[in-house]
Design a protein around this motif. Structure first.
Motif, PDB file in Angstrom:
ATOM      1  N   ASP A 255       0.856  -1.197   0.000  1.00  0.00           N
ATOM      2  CA  ASP A 255       0.000   0.000   0.000  1.00  0.00           C
ATOM      3  C   ASP A 255       0.895   1.251   0.000  1.00  0.00           C
ATOM      4  O   ASP A 255       2.100   1.180   0.261  1.00  0.00           O
ATOM      5  CB  ASP A 255      -0.930  -0.012   1.210  1.00  0.00           C
ATOM      6  CG  ASP A 255      -0.170   0.016   2.515  1.00  0.00           C
ATOM      7  OD1 ASP A 255       0.297   1.090   2.891  1.00  0.00           O
ATOM      8  OD2 ASP A 255      -0.027  -1.059   3.139  1.00  0.00           O
ATOM      9  N   ALA A 256       0.273   2.412  -0.269  1.00  0.00           N
ATOM     10  CA  ALA A 256       1.043   3.641  -0.500  1.00  0.00           C
ATOM     11  C   ALA A 256       1.941   4.005   0.685  1.00  0.00           C
ATOM     12  O   ALA A 256       3.125   4.342   0.502  1.00  0.00           O
ATOM     13  CB  ALA A 256       0.086   4.783  -0.810  1.00  0.00           C
ATOM     14  N   GLY A 257       1.402   3.904   1.909  1.00  0.00           N
ATOM     15  CA  GLY A 257       2.175   4.290   3.090  1.00  0.00           C
ATOM     16  C   GLY A 257       3.378   3.383   3.295  1.00  0.00           C
ATOM     17  O   GLY A 257       4.509   3.847   3.497  1.00  0.00           O
ATOM     18  N   THR A 258       3.116   2.068   3.226  1.00  0.00           N
ATOM     19  CA  THR A 258       4.202   1.095   3.419  1.00  0.00           C
ATOM     20  C   THR A 258       5.246   1.259   2.315  1.00  0.00           C
ATOM     21  O   THR A 258       6.453   1.158   2.562  1.00  0.00           O
ATOM     22  CB  THR A 258       3.620  -0.343   3.374  1.00  0.00           C
ATOM     23  OG1 THR A 258       2.480  -0.397   4.206  1.00  0.00           O
ATOM     24  CG2 THR A 258       4.634  -1.364   3.825  1.00  0.00           C
ATOM     25  N   ARG A 259       4.756   1.525   1.125  1.00  0.00           N
ATOM     26  CA  ARG A 259       5.644   1.687  -0.021  1.00  0.00           C
ATOM     27  C   ARG A 259       6.624   2.841   0.215  1.00  0.00           C
ATOM     28  O   ARG A 259       7.829   2.715  -0.041  1.00  0.00           O
ATOM     29  CB  ARG A 259       4.783   1.965  -1.260  1.00  0.00           C
ATOM     30  CG  ARG A 259       5.530   1.911  -2.561  1.00  0.00           C
ATOM     31  CD  ARG A 259       4.554   2.029  -3.722  1.00  0.00           C
ATOM     32  NE  ARG A 259       5.252   1.797  -4.967  1.00  0.00           N
ATOM     33  CZ  ARG A 259       4.768   1.115  -5.979  1.00  0.00           C
ATOM     34  NH1 ARG A 259       3.581   0.589  -5.915  1.00  0.00           N
ATOM     35  NH2 ARG A 259       5.482   0.965  -7.075  1.00  0.00           N
ATOM     36  N   LYS A 260       6.100   3.954   0.747  1.00  0.00           N
ATOM     37  CA  LYS A 260       6.939   5.123   1.012  1.00  0.00           C
ATOM     38  C   LYS A 260       8.013   4.778   2.056  1.00  0.00           C
ATOM     39  O   LYS A 260       9.187   5.117   1.896  1.00  0.00           O
ATOM     40  CB  LYS A 260       6.054   6.278   1.508  1.00  0.00           C
ATOM     41  CG  LYS A 260       6.745   7.604   1.468  1.00  0.00           C
ATOM     42  CD  LYS A 260       5.804   8.704   1.916  1.00  0.00           C
ATOM     43  CE  LYS A 260       6.601   9.993   2.103  1.00  0.00           C
ATOM     44  NZ  LYS A 260       5.828  10.992   2.821  1.00  0.00           N
TER      45      LYS A 260
ATOM     46  N   MET B 168      14.252   6.523  -6.534  1.00  0.00           N
ATOM     47  CA  MET B 168      15.118   5.413  -6.144  1.00  0.00           C
ATOM     48  C   MET B 168      16.462   5.375  -6.874  1.00  0.00           C
ATOM     49  O   MET B 168      17.421   4.809  -6.373  1.00  0.00           O
ATOM     50  CB  MET B 168      14.409   4.062  -6.361  1.00  0.00           C
ATOM     51  CG  MET B 168      13.098   3.909  -5.620  1.00  0.00           C
ATOM     52  SD  MET B 168      13.205   4.251  -3.876  1.00  0.00           S
ATOM     53  CE  MET B 168      14.183   2.895  -3.340  1.00  0.00           C
ATOM     54  N   GLY B 169      16.514   5.945  -8.061  1.00  0.00           N
ATOM     55  CA  GLY B 169      17.725   5.745  -8.858  1.00  0.00           C
ATOM     56  C   GLY B 169      18.733   6.875  -8.750  1.00  0.00           C
ATOM     57  O   GLY B 169      18.366   8.042  -8.646  1.00  0.00           O
ATOM     58  N   ASP B 170      20.032   6.513  -8.782  1.00  0.00           N
ATOM     59  CA  ASP B 170      21.074   7.524  -8.995  1.00  0.00           C
ATOM     60  C   ASP B 170      21.077   7.877 -10.481  1.00  0.00           C
ATOM     61  O   ASP B 170      21.388   8.985 -10.868  1.00  0.00           O
ATOM     62  CB  ASP B 170      22.439   6.956  -8.606  1.00  0.00           C
ATOM     63  CG  ASP B 170      22.473   6.535  -7.152  1.00  0.00           C
ATOM     64  OD1 ASP B 170      22.222   7.377  -6.291  1.00  0.00           O
ATOM     65  OD2 ASP B 170      22.703   5.338  -6.884  1.00  0.00           O
ATOM     66  N   GLU B 171      20.751   6.851 -11.270  1.00  0.00           N
ATOM     67  CA  GLU B 171      20.592   7.061 -12.711  1.00  0.00           C
ATOM     68  C   GLU B 171      19.224   6.530 -13.087  1.00  0.00           C
ATOM     69  O   GLU B 171      18.622   5.749 -12.354  1.00  0.00           O
ATOM     70  CB  GLU B 171      21.691   6.318 -13.472  1.00  0.00           C
ATOM     71  CG  GLU B 171      23.078   6.891 -13.198  1.00  0.00           C
ATOM     72  CD  GLU B 171      24.151   6.131 -13.948  1.00  0.00           C
ATOM     73  OE1 GLU B 171      23.868   5.716 -15.095  1.00  0.00           O
ATOM     74  OE2 GLU B 171      25.237   5.946 -13.396  1.00  0.00           O
TER      75      GLU B 171
ATOM     76  N   LEU C  84       6.246   6.106 -11.777  1.00  0.00           N
ATOM     77  CA  LEU C  84       7.075   7.213 -12.238  1.00  0.00           C
ATOM     78  C   LEU C  84       7.854   7.875 -11.095  1.00  0.00           C
ATOM     79  O   LEU C  84       9.068   8.070 -11.170  1.00  0.00           O
ATOM     80  CB  LEU C  84       6.143   8.242 -12.913  1.00  0.00           C
ATOM     81  CG  LEU C  84       6.764   9.422 -13.619  1.00  0.00           C
ATOM     82  CD1 LEU C  84       7.687   8.974 -14.734  1.00  0.00           C
ATOM     83  CD2 LEU C  84       5.649  10.295 -14.216  1.00  0.00           C
ATOM     84  N   LYS C  85       7.137   8.198 -10.026  1.00  0.00           N
ATOM     85  CA  LYS C  85       7.761   8.882  -8.893  1.00  0.00           C
ATOM     86  C   LYS C  85       8.838   7.998  -8.254  1.00  0.00           C
ATOM     87  O   LYS C  85       9.926   8.468  -7.904  1.00  0.00           O
ATOM     88  CB  LYS C  85       6.668   9.236  -7.873  1.00  0.00           C
ATOM     89  CG  LYS C  85       7.118  10.184  -6.806  1.00  0.00           C
ATOM     90  CD  LYS C  85       5.914  10.542  -5.930  1.00  0.00           C
ATOM     91  CE  LYS C  85       6.382  10.970  -4.560  1.00  0.00           C
ATOM     92  NZ  LYS C  85       5.289  10.954  -3.593  1.00  0.00           N
TER      93      LYS C  85
END
Lengths: 256, 240
Positions: free
Chosen positions: B164-169, B199-202, B193-194
């Motif tokens: 879920d959104a909260g756990t994901r964050k 998450m990525g450095d690239e 997208l977000k």
């Protein structure tokens, strides 16, 4: 209302238990003729004879255990490993259809078909022959039984273990076998029962030389020896009851 | 570069799933890959992990060619969307699994697993079985089980997809902290997208088997195919 329910429940229990009770009663009786309400003899005479060799029941019990345990162990283990191969095979549908082949024919007809080959290789009328014949029936059952175990998720588990550094042996011993333990116990139980109560195929391949307990029961009934028939039925029930207890105690409770 | 992938192609029958894949990644960096379902990102990760054999191309990790190396010896761990915790093992033993395979002594296993449990913020959960954990806790154990083996490369296939959104964050934050603490090199696949940006450095995007790696995050934002501009326009209009 609750009293009615209680009576209905007791009637149900009595209806279920009565045949077992009556079998036990018959096995302890002899010379029980119409119109006598009770048998002339009631005691352990029949059971004492089992310990001796007169009826051959002790030997039949032993040979039945050997046959059924051999069939159940080999069918469960080979079924588990080979069902993996079948489930991941490109022609899974065709292979699964072939698995049902032994069940298309009646066991007696199937036994008659097998008897030629068994004669040629010299295992007709032997314990080994009966084990192999029963295995041919029990093995496809195990294959079908385990086919539901092998799915995409299990494949992912295998891949995961592989990327974590595990080899095939690790995958089976540390992950797949522990995960399938409950199913394997149930399959062992089922294949044991298939073998334990098998009559048609065993009577043809065994040709009277391999007298399993189930064969004995039919022999006694044909001879109208109800007391020995009842006693062999009691013996016939013991291993399944033990297996049901083990399954309930150690498997079903954990599966549910 | 630490990870070098050149011209990898893979087809299943007539369908080209991965087309001319080229990726370079420095050590201790995370490349996030945005892609919709069926774009070929899972096949790409499986090729890198050694679970799928490519039709052509080359793959090297730390200068060593990998395509001939079996998955168990690549030291590349592939994490699925599902946590795939072993249901017969408790939290401690799930995390210790990779170390047990390597036959590391009990004392070291104990200290490393306890440290990992603390890092995963799972103190007091060591004896619990997987079915007693929440979705987020399960995913943490799954991370711990992978990271404790000190993999050269971690492949994450939409790891937060089922949360879920909260756990994901929370998990995104946790992963960033773990990646920094354990100097993890990873490919992080997501369709969010977000999340891809966070998450990525690239950052890269995969579409119909083609992977496009952007030189920086601004280039990703500027590309109309990524959907960032659409998203920005939507929120601007919403705000009036």
């Amino acid at each position: 209302m609750s009293k009615l329910k209680s009576i209905a429940l007791w009637a149900y229990v009595v209806a279920i238990m009565f045949p077992f009770f009556f079998l036990l009663l018959l096995s302890l009786s002899s010379d029980w003729r119409y119109p006598a309400l009770l048998p002339e003899y009631f005691g352990l005479k029949n059971w004492v004879q089992v310990v001796g060799t007169e009826s051959g029941l002790a030997y039949s019990f032993f040979i039945s255990l050997v046959i059924s345990l051999s069939v159940a162990v080999t069918a469960t283990l080979s079924g588990f490993f080979i069902s993996r191969y079948v489930s991941y095979h490109k022609k899974k549908g065709l292979l699964t259809m072939l698995t049902y082949f032994p069940y298309i024919l009646a066991p007696v007809v199937f036994g008659a078909c097998l008897s030629y080959y068994f004669l040629r290789i010299g295992i007709f009328g032997t314990t080994a022959g009966v084990i192999i014949a029963q295995f041919i029936i029990a093995f496809p059952y195990a294959l079908i039984f385990f086919s539901s175990f092998w799915n995409e998720k299990i494949k992912n588990y295998e891949n995961l273990v592989s990327t974590l550094g595990g080899n095939r042996w690790t995958t089976f011993t540390k992950v797949l076998l522990p995960m399938a333990k409950g199913l394997m116990m149930v399959c062992f139980f089922q294949t044991f029962l298939i073998s334990w109560f098998e009559y048609g195929l065993t009577s043809i391949i065994g040709v009277g030389k391999v007298q399993t307990l189930t064969i004995k029961v039919f022999l006694f009934i044909k001879e109208a020896n109800f007391y020995y028939g009842a006693m062999s039925c009691c013996l016939l029930i013991i291993p399944p009851v033990v297996l049901i207890y083990i399954n309930k105690r150690f498997v079903f409770n954990k599966l549910i | 570069m630490f990870l070098e992938i050149e011209n990898i192609n893979k087809s299943f029958g007539d369908e080209s799933v991965v087309i001319d894949l080229n990726v370079s990644l420095e050590q201790h960096k995370t490349l996030s890959i945005l892609g919709k379902s069926g774009c070929g990102k899972t096949t790409m990760l499986k090729i890198i992990a050694g679970l799928v054999v490519p039709d052509s191309g080359s793959l090297s990790l730390d200068g060593r060619s990998m395509l001939e190396v079996e998955p168990a010896k690549r030291n590349i761990v592939y994490l699925y969307q599902e946590d795939l915790l072993f249901p017969h093992l408790n939290v401690f033993e799930n995390i210790a699994f990779g170390l047990r395979i390597k036959k590391i002594g009990n004392v070291i296993v104990k200290s490393q697993v306890e440290e990992m449990i603390a890092n995963l913020e799972l103190e007091g959960q060591a004896d619990k079985m997987p079915h007693q954990l929440s979705g987020g806790q399960r995913q943490r154990v799954s991370f711990g089980r992978a990271i404790i083996t000190n993999p050269s490369l971690l492949l994450l296939d939409e790891p937060f997809g089922s949360l879920d959104a909260g756990t994901r964050k929370n998990m995104q934050g946790l992963f960033r902290r773990l990646a920094e603490k354990f100097s993890i090199t990873s490919l992080f696949v997501t369709h969010d997208l977000k999340e891809a940006i966070l998450m990525g450095d690239e950052i890269a995007m995969m579409e119909s088997g083609n992977l496009k790696v952007y030189k920086d995050k601004m280039a990703f934002v500027e590309d109309s195919n990524t959907g960032v501009k659409e998203e920005l326009t939507f929120w601007k209009e919403m705000m009036g």
